[in-house]
Scaffold this motif. Structure first.
Motif, short mmCIF file in Angstrom:
data_model
loop_
_atom_site.label_atom_id
_atom_site.label_comp_id
_atom_site.label_asym_id
_atom_site.label_seq_id
_atom_site.Cartn_x
_atom_site.Cartn_y
_atom_site.Cartn_z
N MET A 1 0.84 -1.19 0.00
CA MET A 1 0.00 0.00 0.00
C MET A 1 0.88 1.24 0.00
O MET A 1 1.77 1.39 0.83
N PHE A 2 0.62 2.13 -0.95
CA PHE A 2 1.41 3.33 -1.08
C PHE A 2 0.51 4.56 -1.20
O PHE A 2 -0.64 4.48 -1.64
N GLY A 3 1.04 5.71 -0.81
CA GLY A 3 0.40 6.99 -1.05
C GLY A 3 1.48 8.00 -1.35
O GLY A 3 2.66 7.77 -1.06
N LYS A 4 1.09 9.12 -1.93
CA LYS A 4 2.05 10.17 -2.25
C LYS A 4 2.08 11.19 -1.12
O LYS A 4 1.08 11.88 -0.87
N ILE A 5 3.22 11.29 -0.45
CA ILE A 5 3.37 12.18 0.70
C ILE A 5 4.31 13.32 0.34
O ILE A 5 5.44 13.08 -0.11
#
Length: 236
Positions: A1-5
């Motif tokens: 699981m990834f998100g753009k931070i």
């Protein structure tokens, strides 16, 4: 699981009913809205540097959790998920998993602020999950984005009946303010209401006079104290 931070940092909450509370900000990158931008008028987003998804670093849940623990090892700060837009695309999955983990950990060890506050732009569907508190924008005509608002969010806020949820109106002119009053009446809003002026386009004192006359329920003026303290800087 990834998100753009885009960034993770600690400061105090700058606006709304949580103003002044020590807070860890987790700023997501990427937002599909472009508020206020027309052929003759400028974009007014104060975090334009985080609007593009490529303006963030792809991070896992474990990585963001580690960032949080470095800044707040005792888990005593409010956590605020902001943007960009924390509920858009892959960011939504990471926001949900992170907020749930924070909630469960803090409930187990008896720490304050178990529910993460989410600043969301009103175009993404919010949820009834108890591990979220919402500050939800409703984009008025001056933003050019009102047609992107998810009207079902009003029903969800009503079901949540959370005394800490907020609806924020950013006001560009008198037309915007009058429209906000229409929305409040049409939707029978009982949630906390924030009014913020678009910097350089409407005077906050003038907005106060409008608020005094109509006096919508549970409303307050919300100015950004972080800009008073540090100016228009990032990471404060």
């Amino acid at each position: 699981m990834f998100g753009k931070i885009h960034e993770v940092y600690s400061s105090i909450s700058g606006e709304g009913i949580s103003q002044g509370i020590p807070t860890v900000f987790i700023r997501f990158a990427g937002c599909s809205l472009r508020c206020g931008k027309t052929e003759t008028r400028a974009l007014w987003c104060d975090t334009a540097y985080a609007l593009g998804p490529n303006q963030g670093e792809e991070k896992t849940l474990e990585s963001v959790w580690n960032d949080l623990e470095k800044l707040d090892p005792h888990h005593g700060y409010q956590v605020l998920l902001t943007g960009g837009e924390p509920l858009e695309g892959k960011n939504r999955d990471l926001s949900t998993a992170l907020a749930k983990q924070i909630y469960e950990h803090r409930m187990n060890v008896g720490r304050p602020y178990p529910a993460s506050r989410v600043e969301t732009n009103g175009s993404e569907r919010i949820t009834e999950d108890s591990f979220f508190i919402f500050t939800m924008d409703y984009k008025l005509p001056g933003s050019g984005m009102e047609d992107r608002m998810d009207q079902e969010n009003f029903r969800i806020l009503e079901k949540r009946h959370n005394s800490l949820d907020e609806i924020k109106f950013v006001v560009r002119d008198r037309i915007d303010f009058d429209r906000s009053i229409e929305v409040i009446r049409e939707q029978k809003i009982q949630t906390n209401i924030l009014y913020s002026p678009v910097h350089g386009e409407v005077d906050a004192k003038e907005l106060v006079e409008w608020i005094k006359v109509d006096n919508p329920p549970k409303c307050r003026l919300s100015l950004q104290i972080h800009k008073v303290l540090w100016g228009n800087q990032k990471g404060v």
